[in-house]
Design a protein around this motif. Structure first.
Motif, mmCIF file in Angstrom:
data_model
loop_
_atom_site.group_PDB
_atom_site.id
_atom_site.type_symbol
_atom_site.label_atom_id
_atom_site.label_comp_id
_atom_site.label_asym_id
_atom_site.label_seq_id
_atom_site.Cartn_x
_atom_site.Cartn_y
_atom_site.Cartn_z
ATOM 1 N N LEU A 27 5.591 4.085 0.603
ATOM 2 C CA LEU A 27 5.336 2.696 0.224
ATOM 3 C C LEU A 27 5.477 1.775 1.434
ATOM 4 C CD1 LEU A 27 4.995 0.474 -2.011
ATOM 5 C CD2 LEU A 27 7.493 0.501 -2.208
ATOM 6 N N GLN A 28 4.493 0.919 1.644
ATOM 7 C CA GLN A 28 4.523 -0.064 2.739
ATOM 8 C C GLN A 28 4.303 -1.456 2.144
ATOM 9 O OE1 GLN A 28 4.848 0.934 6.082
ATOM 10 N NE2 GLN A 28 5.010 3.057 5.379
ATOM 11 N N ILE A 29 5.341 -2.310 2.231
ATOM 12 C CA ILE A 29 5.192 -3.695 1.776
ATOM 13 C C ILE A 29 4.420 -4.463 2.854
ATOM 14 C CG2 ILE A 29 6.378 -5.820 1.128
ATOM 15 C CD1 ILE A 29 6.891 -3.614 -0.890
ATOM 16 N N LEU A 30 3.301 -5.064 2.462
ATOM 17 C CA LEU A 30 2.456 -5.768 3.440
ATOM 18 C C LEU A 30 2.850 -7.231 3.581
ATOM 19 C CD1 LEU A 30 -1.027 -4.289 2.417
ATOM 20 C CD2 LEU A 30 0.513 -3.514 4.235
ATOM 21 N N ASP A 31 2.965 -7.946 2.470
ATOM 22 C CA ASP A 31 3.360 -9.354 2.542
ATOM 23 C C ASP A 31 3.795 -9.848 1.171
ATOM 24 O OD1 ASP A 31 0.924 -9.481 1.240
ATOM 25 O OD2 ASP A 31 0.113 -11.131 2.419
ATOM 26 N N THR A 49 0.869 -1.175 0.000
ATOM 27 C CA THR A 49 0.000 0.000 0.000
ATOM 28 C C THR A 49 0.912 1.232 0.000
ATOM 29 O OG1 THR A 49 -1.840 1.085 1.142
ATOM 30 C CG2 THR A 49 -0.167 0.075 2.526
ATOM 31 N N ALA A 50 0.347 2.383 -0.352
ATOM 32 C CA ALA A 50 1.150 3.611 -0.365
ATOM 33 C C ALA A 50 0.225 4.808 -0.173
ATOM 34 C CB ALA A 50 1.914 3.735 -1.689
ATOM 35 N N ALA A 51 0.866 5.948 0.098
ATOM 36 C CA ALA A 51 0.149 7.225 0.247
ATOM 37 C C ALA A 51 -0.968 7.125 1.282
ATOM 38 C CB ALA A 51 -0.396 7.696 -1.098
ATOM 39 N N GLN A 64 -4.102 5.383 0.064
ATOM 40 C CA GLN A 64 -4.786 5.908 -1.120
ATOM 41 C C GLN A 64 -4.589 5.020 -2.352
ATOM 42 O OE1 GLN A 64 -4.835 10.375 -1.663
ATOM 43 N NE2 GLN A 64 -3.185 10.228 -0.158
ATOM 44 N N VAL A 65 -3.656 4.106 -2.252
ATOM 45 C CA VAL A 65 -3.378 3.214 -3.383
ATOM 46 C C VAL A 65 -2.960 1.852 -2.844
ATOM 47 C CG1 VAL A 65 -0.925 3.843 -3.597
ATOM 48 C CG2 VAL A 65 -2.151 3.052 -5.599
ATOM 49 N N ARG A 66 -3.348 0.803 -3.570
ATOM 50 C CA ARG A 66 -2.817 -0.529 -3.259
ATOM 51 C C ARG A 66 -2.066 -1.019 -4.482
ATOM 52 N NH1 ARG A 66 -7.334 -5.392 -3.133
ATOM 53 N NH2 ARG A 66 -8.133 -5.170 -5.258
ATOM 54 N N ALA A 67 -1.085 -1.873 -4.227
ATOM 55 C CA ALA A 67 -0.188 -2.251 -5.321
ATOM 56 C C ALA A 67 0.232 -3.708 -5.203
ATOM 57 C CB ALA A 67 1.042 -1.350 -5.316
ATOM 58 N N PHE A 68 0.484 -4.304 -6.344
ATOM 59 C CA PHE A 68 0.962 -5.678 -6.431
ATOM 60 C C PHE A 68 2.089 -5.707 -7.463
ATOM 61 C CE2 PHE A 68 -3.492 -5.501 -5.479
ATOM 62 C CZ PHE A 68 -3.690 -6.426 -4.458
ATOM 63 N N ALA A 69 3.102 -6.507 -7.207
ATOM 64 C CA ALA A 69 4.152 -6.722 -8.211
ATOM 65 C C ALA A 69 4.598 -8.176 -8.120
ATOM 66 C CB ALA A 69 5.329 -5.778 -7.994
ATOM 67 N N ALA A 70 4.998 -8.731 -9.253
ATOM 68 C CA ALA A 70 5.296 -10.167 -9.295
ATOM 69 C C ALA A 70 6.520 -10.455 -10.141
ATOM 70 C CB ALA A 70 4.097 -10.923 -9.867
ATOM 71 N N GLY A 117 -5.479 -13.127 -8.698
ATOM 72 C CA GLY A 117 -5.904 -14.254 -7.870
ATOM 73 C C GLY A 117 -5.727 -13.986 -6.386
ATOM 74 N N ILE A 118 -4.617 -13.335 -6.020
ATOM 75 C CA ILE A 118 -4.395 -13.102 -4.589
ATOM 76 C C ILE A 118 -5.236 -11.936 -4.066
ATOM 77 C CG2 ILE A 118 -2.057 -14.074 -4.759
ATOM 78 C CD1 ILE A 118 -1.080 -11.184 -3.995
ATOM 79 N N MET A 119 -5.966 -11.249 -4.962
ATOM 80 C CA MET A 119 -6.930 -10.235 -4.512
ATOM 81 C C MET A 119 -8.221 -10.882 -3.995
ATOM 82 S SD MET A 119 -6.748 -7.481 -7.638
ATOM 83 C CE MET A 119 -5.191 -6.889 -8.306
ATOM 84 N N MET A 120 -8.434 -12.156 -4.332
ATOM 85 C CA MET A 120 -9.653 -12.849 -3.905
ATOM 86 C C MET A 120 -9.620 -13.053 -2.389
ATOM 87 S SD MET A 120 -11.189 -13.563 -6.934
ATOM 88 C CE MET A 120 -12.064 -15.115 -7.027
ATOM 89 N N LYS A 121 -10.808 -13.071 -1.768
ATOM 90 C CA LYS A 121 -10.867 -13.046 -0.299
ATOM 91 C C LYS A 121 -10.794 -14.412 0.362
ATOM 92 C CE LYS A 121 -13.138 -8.641 0.238
ATOM 93 N NZ LYS A 121 -14.175 -8.039 -0.525
#
Length: 291
Positions: free
Chosen positions: A224-228, A9-11, A14-20, A54-58
């Motif tokens: 920027l905050q890396i969550l997991d 997440t960041a800001a 205000q925003v969520r982010a994924f990178a692979a 896929g990892i956005m699914m709950k």
């Protein structure tokens, strides 16, 4: 380096982010389906995007399917992904070849004009289905358009696959950046400007950037905050038992025809190209179980 997806997440939310990073995922798909370079890149982009989606699914049991049906020579592409990072997929015409266009693989020409469908099976009676047209057929832009129109989530999607000269996969990966409902106009303007300035995904991969590096490059000065991190892999859960159940489901009449022919049958899994053989005696056992 093992494949994985970073969630961030960041800001101030205000925003969520994924990178692979998905080199192993795409290389496994290339080997399993013996894909041509252009099919490897096209399917690799879709696998990477779907893995992040896929990892956005709950819920653990949720299943996401992304399908592209275009009128190009590559035919349909189908990918399924799960919240645990498992992803699998196939392409209708894995051996497709096209000449380069302006020095690059002509992914849009291979895919053609058509529709992108996202199917979410979240345990309800009917799955959610979102259909959008392919706006560029380059896959990343088409997923961006899907998020904006079907989910009303302004997003930026970047996907890339780099090949070696021997047609193996050198690097693969991508990112998804999504605005949250609390994003201010000022932040939106800043993010839009930044996304126009960033390097292409293929350039980032070529430089050896990790998912964390990619997010740092885009959002590094925005708290920027890396969550997991979630491991991701090309994984197919097919087995002889599951395929047997599918064969039984064709019904007694069809099974009897197979038995009468007196030859063993072979059934292939579309997703991983595994082959399963059933003898006539096995077919007879299946006939007993069939309704």
């Amino acid at each position: 380096m093992k494949d994985y997806i970073v969630r961030a997440t960041a800001a101030n939310g205000q925003v969520r982010a994924f990178a692979a990073t998905t080199r192993g995922v795409v290389e496994t798909a290339r080997k399993d389906h013996n894909t041509s370079p252009i099919a490897t890149v096209a399917l690799g982009r879709l696998l990477t995007g779907a893995a992040m989606m896929g990892i956005m699914m709950k819920n653990d049991s949720d299943i996401l399917t992304v399908q592209i049906k275009g009128n190009g020579p590559i035919g349909a592409m189908t990918v399924t992904a799960e919240p645990n990072g498992h992803v699998k997929g196939f392409v209708a015409n894995p051996e497709v070849m096209l000449p380069l266009k302006n020095g690059h693989m002509d992914i849009a020409g291979a895919v053609g004009i058509g529709v992108l469908s996202v199917i979410k099976d979240i345990g309800l009676r009917e799955p959610y289905v979102g259909d959008t047209i392919l706006i560029t057929s380059e896959i990343a832009d088409d997923l961006t358009y899907y998020f904006a129109t079907s989910e009303q989530v302004p997003s930026s999607v970047g996907l890339g696959v780099l090949m070696n000269k021997d047609n193996t996969v050198r690097e693969a990966g991508g990112f998804i950046i999504q605005l949250m409902p609390n994003a201010t106009d000022e932040f939106i303007d800043k993010l839009e400007k930044r996304i126009k300035e960033i390097k292409s995904v293929t350039n980032m991969l070529d430089e050896g950037m990790t998912p964390e590096d990619i997010l740092e490059h885009i959002l590094g000065d925005m708290d920027l905050q890396i969550l997991d991190t979630v491991p991701t892999e090309f994984y197919c859960n097919c087995s002889k038992e599951r395929v047997s159940a599918a064969v039984i489901s064709v019904g007694k009449e069809e099974l009897q025809k197979m038995i009468d022919e007196g030859e063993p049958i072979e059934v292939n899994c579309h997703f991983c190209n595994s082959h399963y053989k059933f003898s006539v005696d096995e077919l007879k056992d299946m006939l007993i179980k069939a309704r």
